[in-house]
Write an enzyme that holds these catalytic residues in place. Structure first.
Site, PDB file in Angstrom:
ATOM      1  N   ASP A  11       0.811  -1.225   0.000  1.00 58.51           N
ATOM      2  CA  ASP A  11       0.000   0.000   0.000  1.00 58.51           C
ATOM      3  C   ASP A  11       0.843   1.273   0.000  1.00 58.51           C
ATOM      4  O   ASP A  11       0.284   2.368   0.043  1.00 58.51           O
ATOM      5  CB  ASP A  11      -1.000  -0.006   1.176  1.00 58.51           C
ATOM      6  CG  ASP A  11      -0.372  -0.423   2.493  1.00 58.51           C
ATOM      7  OD1 ASP A  11       0.835  -0.740   2.520  1.00 58.51           O
ATOM      8  OD2 ASP A  11      -1.080  -0.432   3.513  1.00 58.51           O
ATOM      9  N   HIS A 175       8.489  -5.139  12.802  1.00 52.34           N
ATOM     10  CA  HIS A 175       8.940  -3.739  12.837  1.00 52.34           C
ATOM     11  C   HIS A 175       9.277  -3.435  14.308  1.00 52.34           C
ATOM     12  O   HIS A 175       8.376  -3.464  15.158  1.00 52.34           O
ATOM     13  CB  HIS A 175       7.826  -2.785  12.416  1.00 52.34           C
ATOM     14  CG  HIS A 175       7.584  -2.708  10.937  1.00 52.34           C
ATOM     15  ND1 HIS A 175       7.059  -3.733  10.207  1.00 52.34           N
ATOM     16  CD2 HIS A 175       7.789  -1.684  10.061  1.00 52.34           C
ATOM     17  CE1 HIS A 175       6.948  -3.360   8.938  1.00 52.34           C
ATOM     18  NE2 HIS A 175       7.379  -2.119   8.814  1.00 52.34           N
ATOM     19  N   GLU A 178      12.161   1.192  15.945  1.00 50.30           N
ATOM     20  CA  GLU A 178      12.178   2.208  14.890  1.00 50.30           C
ATOM     21  C   GLU A 178      12.187   3.594  15.544  1.00 50.30           C
ATOM     22  O   GLU A 178      11.349   3.879  16.403  1.00 50.30           O
ATOM     23  CB  GLU A 178      10.931   2.037  13.996  1.00 50.30           C
ATOM     24  CG  GLU A 178      10.903   2.952  12.787  1.00 50.30           C
ATOM     25  CD  GLU A 178       9.720   2.657  11.847  1.00 50.30           C
ATOM     26  OE1 GLU A 178       8.927   1.750  12.131  1.00 50.30           O
ATOM     27  OE2 GLU A 178       9.614   3.367  10.816  1.00 50.30           O
ATOM     28  N   ASP A 257      11.171   0.096   1.608  1.00 49.75           N
ATOM     29  CA  ASP A 257       9.977   0.285   2.449  1.00 49.75           C
ATOM     30  C   ASP A 257       8.744   0.653   1.606  1.00 49.75           C
ATOM     31  O   ASP A 257       7.767  -0.075   1.595  1.00 49.75           O
ATOM     32  CB  ASP A 257      10.227   1.334   3.542  1.00 49.75           C
ATOM     33  CG  ASP A 257       9.441   1.088   4.826  1.00 49.75           C
ATOM     34  OD1 ASP A 257       8.757   0.061   4.916  1.00 49.75           O
ATOM     35  OD2 ASP A 257       9.518   1.930   5.739  1.00 49.75           O
TER      36      ASP A 257
HETATM   37 ZN   LIG Z   1       7.792  -1.087   6.950  1.00 48.93          ZN
END
Ligand SMILES: [Zn+2]
Length: 298
Positions: A11, A175, A178, A257
């Site tokens: 997306d 994830h 971050e 990404d």
């Molecule tokens: Zn990501």
């Protein structure tokens, strides 16, 4: 030059023209500028997905975008591609049908990773694992988005789903760490979720015991330098810890990404990684080799 792309969001990686087509089809007005900008912060970056996800609420749209990403990857000389998305954000049909539409579009040209989102009920992750079980094209699961104080569920609550994935030989990435998020997240992802790969992990060097854990367990870091700069995880690309990680013997692969939202392609991403002080073409080759070896296989 060849590239691997193991951390790429469906997306966030469609063609700009396609996004316009889909928005028109769905009667959606897109914001003036959909792309990320430097230092915008993770929360604002995550909001950008609202528009792209809104344009992906049709089975044919999901299939088209998956197919085009695979075509683009071939044109970009990507040798190993894994695409990820969160089926629960597309409640237009049973999750199985949504996943099958994306697998149709992929047509054997990439692995598919199903994302849970921080804050999701653990049953969502379990349902992803059950979908993956019967579909060889689904190679892994992920936990994406970002933790928030308002969330009822924490990283440890996804352990059952991740354990089940492990038993079934389904790949596991998370994830974690971050931006200013604690390296403890990385520790939990590895110890409790048995993550084989960590997305971003930019805070890793803050805790050397976690560095040792990453090395001991052969965990691969999915580095995304452009995205990290845009979300403000690092002030500029030259601050990215990539060369320091490599010096310590940490395994790292390089990833875009989001091709659309980050306004990037693999060649630019690798070029940017090479521009980080301490990087060299040899080290870039090491990252490429790591990417090839870190592919999830079923
Ligand atoms: Zn990501």
């Amino acid at each position: 030059m060849k590239y691997t792309e193991l951390h790429l969001h469906l997306d966030g990686s469609m063609r700009a023209q396609t996004l316009n087509d889909l928005a028109k089809d769905a009667g959606i007005t897109l914001p003036k500028d959909i792309r990320f900008f430097s230092g915008m912060g993770l929360q604002e970056a995550l909001l950008k997905f609202d528009s792209t996800v809104a344009c992906l609420q049709r089975i044919d749209h999901l299939r088209r975008v998956a197919a085009e990403i695979c075509e683009d990857a071939i044109n970009y000389s990507v040798t190993n591609l894994e695409i990820r998305f969160a089926p629960q954000l597309h409640p237009i049909a049973p999750a199985e049908e949504v996943v099958d539409a994306v697998l149709d579009g992929i047509d054997g040209r990439a692995g598919l990773i199903l994302c849970g989102l921080y804050g999701d009920s653990p049953t969502t992750l379990l349902s992803h694992v059950n979908i993956a079980k019967t579909r060889i094209g689904v190679v892994g699961i992920d936990l994406a988005g970002a933790p928030h104080l308002s969330h009822k569920w924490g990283i440890e609550d996804y352990a059952d789903a991740y354990n089940k994935a492990r038993q079934l030989g389904i790949g596991r990435t998370v994830h974690a760490g971050e931006g200013n998020r604690s390296p403890l997240e990385i520790r939990k992802a590895i110890e409790l979720l048995h993550a084989q790969r960590i997305g971003h992990g930019t805070s890793l060097l803050e805790d050397f015991s976690v560095v040792e854990l990453v090395i001991d367990r052969n965990v691969v870091i999915e580095a995304c330098p452009t995205s990290n700069m845009q979300t403000g995880a690092i002030p500029t690309v030259s601050h990215h810890p990539l060369p320091k990680w490599l010096e310590l013997g940490i395994q790292v692969c390089i990833n875009s990404d989001n091709w659309l939202l980050s306004n990037i392609d693999p060649a630019e991403e690798y070029q940017r990684a090479l521009s980080i002080p301490g990087m060299s073409t040899n080290l870039l080759d090491t990252c490429l080799e790591t990417g090839i070896n870190a592919v999830f296989t079923r």
